[in-house]
Write a protein that holds these residues in place. Structure first.
Motif, PDB file in Angstrom:
ATOM      1  N   UNK A   1       0.817  -1.207   0.000  1.00 26.64           N
ATOM      2  CA  UNK A   1       0.000   0.000   0.000  1.00 26.64           C
ATOM      3  C   UNK A   1       0.856   1.265   0.000  1.00 26.64           C
ATOM      4  N   UNK A   2       1.997   1.225   0.674  1.00 26.34           N
ATOM      5  CA  UNK A   2       2.908   2.367   0.649  1.00 26.34           C
ATOM      6  C   UNK A   2       3.493   2.525  -0.750  1.00 26.34           C
ATOM      7  N   UNK A   3       3.827   1.410  -1.377  1.00 30.19           N
ATOM      8  CA  UNK A   3       4.295   1.453  -2.771  1.00 30.19           C
ATOM      9  C   UNK A   3       3.255   2.135  -3.663  1.00 30.19           C
ATOM     10  N   UNK A   4       1.989   1.757  -3.499  1.00 27.28           N
ATOM     11  CA  UNK A   4       0.923   2.361  -4.301  1.00 27.28           C
ATOM     12  C   UNK A   4       0.801   3.857  -4.034  1.00 27.28           C
ATOM     13  N   UNK A   5       0.865   4.243  -2.753  1.00 24.81           N
ATOM     14  CA  UNK A   5       0.744   5.663  -2.399  1.00 24.81           C
ATOM     15  C   UNK A   5       1.859   6.484  -3.034  1.00 24.81           C
ATOM     16  N   UNK A   6       3.089   5.980  -2.977  1.00 23.41           N
ATOM     17  CA  UNK A   6       4.223   6.709  -3.549  1.00 23.41           C
ATOM     18  C   UNK A   6       4.104   6.802  -5.066  1.00 23.41           C
ATOM     19  N   UNK A   7       3.709   5.715  -5.710  1.00 18.48           N
ATOM     20  CA  UNK A   7       3.571   5.751  -7.167  1.00 18.48           C
ATOM     21  C   UNK A   7       2.457   6.699  -7.605  1.00 18.48           C
ATOM     22  N   UNK A   8       1.364   6.742  -6.827  1.00 21.25           N
ATOM     23  CA  UNK A   8       0.320   7.728  -7.118  1.00 21.25           C
ATOM     24  C   UNK A   8       0.872   9.150  -7.009  1.00 21.25           C
ATOM     25  N   UNK A   9       1.662   9.390  -5.970  1.00 17.61           N
ATOM     26  CA  UNK A   9       2.224  10.732  -5.760  1.00 17.61           C
ATOM     27  C   UNK A   9       3.124  11.131  -6.920  1.00 17.61           C
ATOM     28  N   UNK A  10       3.928  10.197  -7.410  1.00 14.02           N
ATOM     29  CA  UNK A  10       4.831  10.507  -8.524  1.00 14.02           C
ATOM     30  C   UNK A  10       4.047  10.942  -9.754  1.00 14.02           C
ATOM     31  N   UNK A  11       2.914  10.289  -9.990  1.00 12.26           N
ATOM     32  CA  UNK A  11       2.104  10.618 -11.158  1.00 12.26           C
ATOM     33  C   UNK A  11       1.271  11.870 -10.937  1.00 12.26           C
ATOM     34  N   UNK A  12       0.594  11.913  -9.792  1.00 13.88           N
ATOM     35  CA  UNK A  12      -0.352  12.998  -9.517  1.00 13.88           C
ATOM     36  C   UNK A  12       0.348  14.346  -9.339  1.00 13.88           C
ATOM     37  N   UNK A  13       1.537  14.318  -8.746  1.00 15.57           N
ATOM     38  CA  UNK A  13       2.249  15.564  -8.437  1.00 15.57           C
ATOM     39  C   UNK A  13       3.550  15.690  -9.225  1.00 15.57           C
ATOM     40  N   UNK A  14       3.532  15.186 -10.444  1.00 21.21           N
ATOM     41  CA  UNK A  14       4.763  15.191 -11.249  1.00 21.21           C
ATOM     42  C   UNK A  14       5.312  16.597 -11.467  1.00 21.21           C
ATOM     43  N   UNK A  15       4.436  17.590 -11.434  1.00 24.67           N
ATOM     44  CA  UNK A  15       4.897  18.959 -11.683  1.00 24.67           C
ATOM     45  C   UNK A  15       5.723  19.520 -10.532  1.00 24.67           C
ATOM     46  N   UNK A  16       5.588  18.925  -9.340  1.00 21.50           N
ATOM     47  CA  UNK A  16       6.355  19.441  -8.193  1.00 21.50           C
ATOM     48  C   UNK A  16       7.366  18.443  -7.630  1.00 21.50           C
ATOM     49  N   UNK A  17       7.291  17.173  -8.080  1.00 24.49           N
ATOM     50  CA  UNK A  17       8.294  16.209  -7.611  1.00 24.49           C
ATOM     51  C   UNK A  17       9.302  15.865  -8.694  1.00 24.49           C
ATOM     52  N   UNK A  18       9.008  16.237  -9.928  1.00 28.34           N
ATOM     53  CA  UNK A  18       9.942  15.966 -11.008  1.00 28.34           C
ATOM     54  C   UNK A  18       9.872  14.518 -11.475  1.00 28.34           C
ATOM     55  N   UNK A  19      10.773  14.179 -12.384  1.00 28.92           N
ATOM     56  CA  UNK A  19      10.749  12.852 -12.998  1.00 28.92           C
ATOM     57  C   UNK A  19      11.467  11.790 -12.175  1.00 28.92           C
ATOM     58  N   UNK A  20      12.332  12.198 -11.268  1.00 33.73           N
ATOM     59  CA  UNK A  20      13.114  11.220 -10.499  1.00 33.73           C
ATOM     60  C   UNK A  20      13.350  11.719  -9.073  1.00 33.73           C
ATOM     61  N   UNK A  21      12.263  11.837  -8.277  1.00 37.11           N
ATOM     62  CA  UNK A  21      12.442  12.320  -6.898  1.00 37.11           C
ATOM     63  C   UNK A  21      13.116  11.271  -6.022  1.00 37.11           C
ATOM     64  N   UNK A  22      13.830  11.722  -5.012  1.00 38.45           N
ATOM     65  CA  UNK A  22      14.313  10.800  -3.989  1.00 38.45           C
ATOM     66  C   UNK A  22      13.116  10.325  -3.178  1.00 38.45           C
TER      67      UNK A  22
END
Length: 236
Positions: free
Chosen positions: A105-126
Protein backbone atom coordinates in the motif's frame (compact mmCIF):
# COMPACT_ATOMS: atom_id res chain seq x y z
CA UNK A 1 12.72 -14.98 26.63
CA UNK A 2 10.62 -18.18 26.62
CA UNK A 3 7.96 -18.99 24.04
CA UNK A 4 5.27 -18.54 26.71
CA UNK A 5 6.52 -15.05 27.49
CA UNK A 6 6.71 -14.23 23.81
CA UNK A 7 3.13 -15.41 23.30
CA UNK A 8 1.91 -13.32 26.22
CA UNK A 9 3.79 -10.30 24.86
CA UNK A 10 2.28 -10.84 21.43
CA UNK A 11 -1.24 -10.93 22.88
CA UNK A 12 -0.60 -7.75 24.87
CA UNK A 13 0.85 -6.08 21.77
CA UNK A 14 -2.17 -6.96 19.62
CA UNK A 15 -4.59 -5.70 22.24
CA UNK A 16 -2.83 -2.43 22.84
CA UNK A 17 -1.96 -1.58 19.26
CA UNK A 18 -5.57 -2.09 18.25
CA UNK A 19 -6.28 1.01 20.32
CA UNK A 20 -4.04 3.26 18.20
CA UNK A 21 -6.83 4.21 15.81
CA UNK A 22 -9.21 4.97 18.66
CA UNK A 23 -6.70 6.97 20.67
CA UNK A 24 -5.62 8.94 17.60
CA UNK A 25 -9.07 10.47 17.29
CA UNK A 26 -8.50 12.35 20.50
CA UNK A 27 -5.60 14.37 19.17
CA UNK A 28 -6.27 17.63 17.36
CA UNK A 29 -4.36 18.54 14.24
CA UNK A 30 -1.96 21.37 14.86
CA UNK A 31 -0.33 22.51 11.61
CA UNK A 32 2.92 24.26 12.36
CA UNK A 33 3.63 21.97 15.31
CA UNK A 34 6.79 20.79 13.56
CA UNK A 35 8.64 23.96 14.57
CA UNK A 36 12.35 24.22 13.90
CA UNK A 37 13.24 24.84 10.29
CA UNK A 38 9.75 24.31 8.85
CA UNK A 39 9.25 26.54 5.82
CA UNK A 40 6.40 25.05 3.78
CA UNK A 41 2.64 25.28 4.15
CA UNK A 42 0.75 22.00 3.74
CA UNK A 43 -2.54 20.91 2.20
CA UNK A 44 -4.07 17.46 2.76
CA UNK A 45 -5.50 15.73 -0.31
CA UNK A 46 -7.11 12.33 -0.80
CA UNK A 47 -6.19 9.68 -3.37
CA UNK A 48 -7.04 6.01 -3.86
CA UNK A 49 -6.09 4.24 -0.65
CA UNK A 50 -3.77 7.13 0.13
CA UNK A 51 -3.68 10.61 1.62
CA UNK A 52 -1.14 13.19 0.45
CA UNK A 53 0.36 15.96 2.58
CA UNK A 54 1.39 18.42 -0.12
CA UNK A 55 3.93 21.16 0.63
CA UNK A 56 3.93 24.62 -0.88
CA UNK A 57 6.90 26.97 -0.62
CA UNK A 58 10.61 26.33 -0.28
CA UNK A 59 12.24 25.81 -3.66
CA UNK A 60 9.04 24.42 -5.20
CA UNK A 61 10.44 20.94 -5.96
CA UNK A 62 10.01 18.17 -3.43
CA UNK A 63 11.13 14.64 -2.64
CA UNK A 64 8.72 12.01 -1.31
CA UNK A 65 8.23 10.31 2.06
CA UNK A 66 6.08 7.16 1.86
CA UNK A 67 4.26 6.39 5.13
CA UNK A 68 2.78 3.21 6.63
CA UNK A 69 0.53 3.22 9.70
CA UNK A 70 0.76 1.16 12.84
CA UNK A 71 -1.67 -1.72 13.41
CA UNK A 72 -5.22 -0.39 13.64
CA UNK A 73 -4.14 3.14 12.73
CA UNK A 74 -4.94 5.34 9.75
CA UNK A 75 -3.24 8.37 8.24
CA UNK A 76 -5.66 10.50 10.30
CA UNK A 77 -4.23 8.95 13.46
CA UNK A 78 -0.85 10.46 12.53
CA UNK A 79 -2.17 13.66 10.98
CA UNK A 80 -0.18 16.07 13.14
CA UNK A 81 3.03 14.04 12.78
CA UNK A 82 2.68 13.85 9.00
CA UNK A 83 1.73 17.51 8.68
CA UNK A 84 4.88 18.43 10.62
CA UNK A 85 6.91 16.16 8.35
CA UNK A 86 5.52 17.77 5.19
CA UNK A 87 6.22 21.23 6.61
CA UNK A 88 9.90 20.34 6.24
CA UNK A 89 9.20 20.63 2.49
CA UNK A 90 8.68 17.02 1.48
CA UNK A 91 5.58 15.46 -0.07
CA UNK A 92 4.18 12.79 2.26
CA UNK A 93 2.34 9.92 0.55
CA UNK A 94 0.53 8.08 3.34
CA UNK A 95 -1.23 4.76 2.85
CA UNK A 96 -4.64 4.62 4.54
CA UNK A 97 -4.49 0.92 5.41
CA UNK A 98 -4.31 -0.25 9.03
CA UNK A 99 -2.10 -3.19 7.97
CA UNK A 100 0.93 -1.78 6.15
CA UNK A 101 3.52 -4.45 6.85
CA UNK A 102 3.78 -5.83 3.32
CA UNK A 103 4.76 -2.46 1.86
CA UNK A 104 2.29 -2.85 -1.03
CA UNK A 105 0.00 0.00 0.00
CA UNK A 106 2.91 2.37 0.65
CA UNK A 107 4.29 1.45 -2.77
CA UNK A 108 0.92 2.36 -4.30
CA UNK A 109 0.74 5.66 -2.40
CA UNK A 110 4.22 6.71 -3.55
CA UNK A 111 3.57 5.75 -7.17
CA UNK A 112 0.32 7.73 -7.12
CA UNK A 113 2.22 10.73 -5.76
CA UNK A 114 4.83 10.51 -8.52
CA UNK A 115 2.10 10.62 -11.16
CA UNK A 116 -0.35 13.00 -9.52
CA UNK A 117 2.25 15.56 -8.44
CA UNK A 118 4.76 15.19 -11.25
CA UNK A 119 4.90 18.96 -11.68
CA UNK A 120 6.35 19.44 -8.19
CA UNK A 121 8.29 16.21 -7.61
CA UNK A 122 9.94 15.97 -11.01
CA UNK A 123 10.75 12.85 -13.00
CA UNK A 124 13.11 11.22 -10.50
CA UNK A 125 12.44 12.32 -6.90
CA UNK A 126 14.31 10.80 -3.99
CA UNK A 127 12.08 8.50 -1.94
CA UNK A 128 12.28 7.56 1.70
CA UNK A 129 9.91 4.97 3.14
CA UNK A 130 8.77 5.41 6.71
CA UNK A 131 6.13 4.23 9.15
CA UNK A 132 5.29 3.47 12.75
CA UNK A 133 5.19 0.08 14.49
CA UNK A 134 3.91 -2.42 11.87
CA UNK A 135 4.43 0.35 9.32
CA UNK A 136 7.98 0.83 10.60
CA UNK A 137 8.83 -2.80 9.96
CA UNK A 138 6.95 -2.59 6.68
CA UNK A 139 9.03 0.41 5.59
CA UNK A 140 11.85 -2.04 4.77
CA UNK A 141 9.48 -4.05 2.55
CA UNK A 142 8.18 -0.87 0.90
CA UNK A 143 11.75 0.30 0.26
CA UNK A 144 12.51 -2.92 -1.60
CA UNK A 145 9.33 -2.61 -3.68
CA UNK A 146 10.11 0.99 -4.60
CA UNK A 147 13.89 0.79 -4.89
CA UNK A 148 13.87 3.63 -2.35
CA UNK A 149 16.84 5.74 -1.33
CA UNK A 150 16.31 5.57 2.42
CA UNK A 151 14.27 4.13 5.30
CA UNK A 152 13.12 6.04 8.40
CA UNK A 153 11.53 3.42 10.66
CA UNK A 154 9.73 4.77 13.74
CA UNK A 155 9.49 2.28 16.63
CA UNK A 156 9.45 -0.59 14.11
CA UNK A 157 7.85 -3.90 15.04
CA UNK A 158 9.64 -6.69 13.19
CA UNK A 159 8.28 -9.63 15.17
CA UNK A 160 4.55 -9.76 15.88
CA UNK A 161 2.73 -7.72 13.24
CA UNK A 162 5.17 -7.95 10.33
CA UNK A 163 8.57 -9.25 9.34
CA UNK A 164 11.26 -7.81 7.09
CA UNK A 165 11.20 -9.99 3.98
CA UNK A 166 14.78 -9.35 2.88
CA UNK A 167 17.60 -6.83 3.42
CA UNK A 168 17.42 -3.49 1.65
CA UNK A 169 20.04 -2.68 -0.99
CA UNK A 170 23.52 -1.87 0.27
CA UNK A 171 23.29 1.79 -0.80
CA UNK A 172 20.03 2.49 1.11
CA UNK A 173 20.41 4.71 4.17
CA UNK A 174 18.48 3.32 7.16
CA UNK A 175 17.62 4.74 10.56
CA UNK A 176 15.53 2.94 13.16
CA UNK A 177 14.14 5.17 15.90
CA UNK A 178 13.34 3.69 19.30
CA UNK A 179 12.20 5.15 22.63
CA UNK A 180 13.07 4.11 26.16
CA UNK A 181 9.44 3.94 27.35
CA UNK A 182 8.27 1.66 24.54
CA UNK A 183 7.25 -1.77 25.89
CA UNK A 184 5.45 -2.87 22.70
CA UNK A 185 8.21 -2.55 20.08
CA UNK A 186 11.38 -1.92 22.11
CA UNK A 187 14.83 -1.96 20.59
CA UNK A 188 15.89 -5.00 22.61
CA UNK A 189 16.03 -7.92 22.33
CA UNK A 190 14.91 -8.31 18.72
CA UNK A 191 13.82 -5.19 16.83
CA UNK A 192 17.13 -3.32 16.71
CA UNK A 193 19.04 -6.46 15.73
CA UNK A 194 16.50 -7.19 12.98
CA UNK A 195 16.88 -3.64 11.64
CA UNK A 196 20.66 -3.92 11.71
CA UNK A 197 20.65 -7.36 10.09
CA UNK A 198 18.63 -6.09 7.15
CA UNK A 199 20.68 -2.94 6.52
CA UNK A 200 24.19 -2.08 5.38
CA UNK A 201 24.18 1.69 6.06
CA UNK A 202 22.46 1.51 9.46
CA UNK A 203 21.95 4.17 12.14
CA UNK A 204 19.99 3.84 15.38
CA UNK A 205 18.48 6.63 17.46
CA UNK A 206 16.91 6.42 20.91
CA UNK A 207 14.73 9.03 22.58
CA UNK A 208 12.18 9.19 25.38
CA UNK A 209 8.48 8.41 25.15
CA UNK A 210 6.04 5.51 24.93
CA UNK A 211 4.95 3.54 21.88
CA UNK A 212 2.07 5.96 21.37
CA UNK A 213 4.15 9.16 21.25
CA UNK A 214 3.90 9.39 17.42
CA UNK A 215 0.09 9.76 17.55
CA UNK A 216 0.31 12.82 19.81
CA UNK A 217 1.15 16.20 18.30
CA UNK A 218 4.35 16.15 16.27
CA UNK A 219 5.50 12.90 17.86
CA UNK A 220 7.83 13.86 20.70
CA UNK A 221 11.40 12.62 20.44
CA UNK A 222 10.44 10.02 17.81
CA UNK A 223 8.95 12.75 15.61
CA UNK A 224 11.94 15.01 16.18
CA UNK A 225 14.36 12.32 15.00
CA UNK A 226 12.09 11.54 12.07
CA UNK A 227 12.18 15.15 10.89
CA UNK A 228 15.95 15.33 11.46
CA UNK A 229 16.50 12.47 9.01
CA UNK A 230 13.94 13.87 6.56
CA UNK A 231 16.05 17.01 6.47
CA UNK A 232 19.29 15.06 6.20
CA UNK A 233 18.22 12.69 3.42
CA UNK A 234 15.33 14.32 1.56
CA UNK A 235 15.81 18.06 1.94
CA UNK A 236 19.52 18.85 2.27
Amino acid sequence: MTFTKLAKHACMYAALTSGVALSGAAFAVEPGDGGGGSSCSVSRETGSGAVFYVPRGGNGTYNILGWGNGTGGTSSTYRSLLTAAAEECVLVAAATTSNSGSGREVESAVNQAKSRYSSIVGSDPKVCTSGHSQGGGGSFNAANRLDADCVIAVQPDTIYTTQIDRPVASDVDVVCIFTTGDVLAPASPFNASNCRRNSTKYTQETGSGTHFAPVSGSGGDAGRYMREYINRWLVN
